[in-house]
Design a protein around this motif. Structure first.
Motif, mmCIF file in Angstrom:
data_model
loop_
_atom_site.group_PDB
_atom_site.id
_atom_site.type_symbol
_atom_site.label_atom_id
_atom_site.label_comp_id
_atom_site.label_asym_id
_atom_site.label_seq_id
_atom_site.Cartn_x
_atom_site.Cartn_y
_atom_site.Cartn_z
ATOM 1 N N ALA A 173 0.828 -1.203 0.000
ATOM 2 C CA ALA A 173 0.000 0.000 0.000
ATOM 3 C C ALA A 173 0.863 1.254 0.000
ATOM 4 O O ALA A 173 0.498 2.275 -0.595
ATOM 5 C CB ALA A 173 -0.932 -0.011 1.215
ATOM 6 N N PHE A 174 2.036 1.186 0.626
ATOM 7 C CA PHE A 174 2.907 2.345 0.718
ATOM 8 C C PHE A 174 3.541 2.664 -0.641
ATOM 9 O O PHE A 174 3.623 3.815 -1.038
ATOM 10 C CB PHE A 174 3.987 2.107 1.773
ATOM 11 C CG PHE A 174 3.424 1.849 3.144
ATOM 12 C CD1 PHE A 174 3.107 2.896 3.985
ATOM 13 C CD2 PHE A 174 3.184 0.560 3.581
ATOM 14 C CE1 PHE A 174 2.576 2.657 5.239
ATOM 15 C CE2 PHE A 174 2.658 0.312 4.832
ATOM 16 C CZ PHE A 174 2.341 1.371 5.660
ATOM 17 N N THR A 175 4.011 1.641 -1.345
ATOM 18 C CA THR A 175 4.629 1.901 -2.645
ATOM 19 C C THR A 175 3.586 2.347 -3.659
ATOM 20 O O THR A 175 3.871 3.187 -4.518
ATOM 21 C CB THR A 175 5.350 0.646 -3.155
ATOM 22 O OG1 THR A 175 4.413 -0.447 -3.290
ATOM 23 C CG2 THR A 175 6.449 0.227 -2.188
ATOM 24 N N ILE A 176 2.375 1.807 -3.580
ATOM 25 C CA ILE A 176 1.319 2.227 -4.510
ATOM 26 C C ILE A 176 0.898 3.660 -4.212
ATOM 27 O O ILE A 176 0.681 4.469 -5.128
ATOM 28 C CB ILE A 176 0.129 1.257 -4.421
ATOM 29 C CG1 ILE A 176 0.543 -0.134 -4.911
ATOM 30 C CG2 ILE A 176 -1.057 1.773 -5.238
ATOM 31 C CD1 ILE A 176 -0.493 -1.207 -4.686
ATOM 32 N N ALA A 177 0.777 4.004 -2.927
ATOM 33 C CA ALA A 177 0.417 5.382 -2.574
ATOM 34 C C ALA A 177 1.467 6.353 -3.069
ATOM 35 O O ALA A 177 1.147 7.429 -3.590
ATOM 36 C CB ALA A 177 0.247 5.498 -1.059
ATOM 37 N N ARG A 178 2.744 5.985 -2.917
ATOM 38 C CA ARG A 178 3.802 6.872 -3.384
ATOM 39 C C ARG A 178 3.792 6.978 -4.906
ATOM 40 O O ARG A 178 4.094 8.037 -5.471
ATOM 41 C CB ARG A 178 5.154 6.374 -2.890
ATOM 42 C CG ARG A 178 6.305 7.333 -3.207
ATOM 43 C CD ARG A 178 7.599 6.960 -2.495
ATOM 44 N NE ARG A 178 8.113 5.668 -2.918
ATOM 45 C CZ ARG A 178 8.046 4.564 -2.195
ATOM 46 N NH1 ARG A 178 7.472 4.588 -1.010
ATOM 47 N NH2 ARG A 178 8.537 3.435 -2.635
#
Length: 398
Positions: A173-178
């Motif tokens: 979720a963190f890499t997609i949000a970034r």
């Protein structure tokens, strides 16, 4: 997803907790090091998710999604929408009887009947962007001359169709949000993720559209090094350099060349090496955490570290000096240790046992911190992360 990839969200949470003394920054985009700083993207306002109809359906022109209700299983959503449960499960990469979280989004493999007043929606049809044409300018005074008409019914909701992203292996979720410059919290709220921001391979996520009506915080201006600093005037610009007369060639030869009758110095006699010389110390930034051969190399997509074969009970050493920021155990019973080092580096040690350090301890390079856990085969999984991004450990170990 591999076991290591499933451990990644837990590692990220531990790193964030160890790095922050106040509120936890789940995004971590201001701590990646280097000149690139996208931390302002995490606070961009996003629009709220539209309300579904009574069936839980949100309809856009290109696709439809269903919002799970409390206590729903995937089969309940399929029955409510009249879709084959197997098709719905296959499309979303889950099982028919899997329980769903309240608010979790389920992508529909094909369109069902559009939301309408009969299903609890304001109007019939998908959500479309608000019109951008200035009707008043086009119509002129025609509205003023028109006869009174009956009040119109309320129009349906408008909004931008979100990007639909299918989760690939290794993504979080963190890499997609970034990737889309939105905050992980907004991504979680839109898609009904749990508190650990867990996602699964093949899952469809809707990317929250940025709210263009909300005031945005301007990115701070970052000047290049040296910008605004005048170049100093060299002293030779106002006062010429002194004239230097080179010495005569004869005097140079007299001082540098050996005399003709001088005897050459006798070469030193070789001396047998009986252990008085020592090998040069390694210049590697880190040391191997355990003695053994690498049985699985680093791969950003499949293995964000290296697996080192070792006998069960072998000592595990701190790869570099730093501070222990987390010691915990996964739901699968795998113990791991996280150590923070200078330059925002974090080393990760999993499949360990008999931990000899505690959270907050300062450790030195090569210090024993644990033992290799028994297994078939027994091995240590070792990672090096720059901020929260995995990187190849080998350049640090050579």
């Amino acid at each position: 997803m591999t076991r290591t990839a499933r451990l990644f969200p837990l590692f990220v949470s531990m790193i964030a907790l160890g790095a922050c003394s106040g509120g936890v920054d789940f995004d971590l985009r201001g701590k990646m090091g280097g000149r690139v700083d996208t931390s302002q993207a995490a606070i961009k306002a996003t629009t709220a998710r539209p309300a579904p109809d009574n069936r839980g359906v949100i309809s856009y022109p290109s696709y439809q999604v269903a919002v799970a209700k409390r206590g729903d299983k995937l089969s309940d959503v399929a029955n409510r929408l009249g879709l084959p449960a197997e098709d719905l499960a296959r499309f979303n990469g889950i099982k028919v009887d899997d329980p769903l979280r309240q608010g979790e989004l389920i992508a529909l493999p094909r369109r069902v009947s559009e939301p309408s007043p009969a299903t609890g929606a304001a109007t019939t049809g998908p959500i479309r962007p608000a019109p951008t044409v200035d009707v008043a300018t086009l119509a002129g005074n025609a509205i003023d001359r028109a006869a009174p008409t009956a009040p119109r019914t309320a129009t349906g909701p408008t909004g931008i169709e979100p990007i639909r992203h299918q989760v690939a292996r290794g993504e979080t979720a963190f890499t997609i949000a970034r990737l889309y410059n939105v905050s992980p919290r907004a991504l979680a709220e839109w898609n009904g993720l749990d508190k650990a921001f867990n996602i699964r391979e093949g899952q469809f996520l809707l990317i929250p559209p940025v709210d263009t009506t909300a005031p945005q915080i301007a990115e701070p201006a970052v000047s290049e090094p040296g910008d605004g600093t005048p170049t100093p005037t060299p002293p030779s610009a106002s006062k010429p350099l002194p004239t230097v007369t080179p010495p005569a060639a004869a005097s140079v030869a007299a001082t540098t060349l050996p005399k003709a009758d001088a005897k050459p110095a006798a070469p030193a006699k070789p001396v047998a090496d009986i252990g008085q010389s020592k090998p040069a110390a390694s210049s590697a930034q880190m040391v191997m955490p355990v003695s053994g051969s690498i049985i699985r190399e680093y791969s950003r997509e499949r293995n964000p570290g290296i697996d080192i074969s070792a006998t069960a009970g072998s000592p595990v050493k701190a790869a570099a000096s730093g501070q222990v920021i987390a010691i915990s155990t996964t739901t699968e019973g795998v113990k791991f240790i996280l150590i923070r080092h200078p330059a925002d580096l974090v080393s990760v040690y999993t499949h360990v046992d008999d931990v000899k350090v505690a959270k907050g301890d300062a450790v030195s390079k090569g210090q024993d911190i644990a033992r290799v856990r028994s297994g078939e085969p027994a091995f240590l999984h070792f990672e090096v992360r720059q901020g929260m991004e995995p990187t190849d450990p080998m350049p640090y170990l050579r």
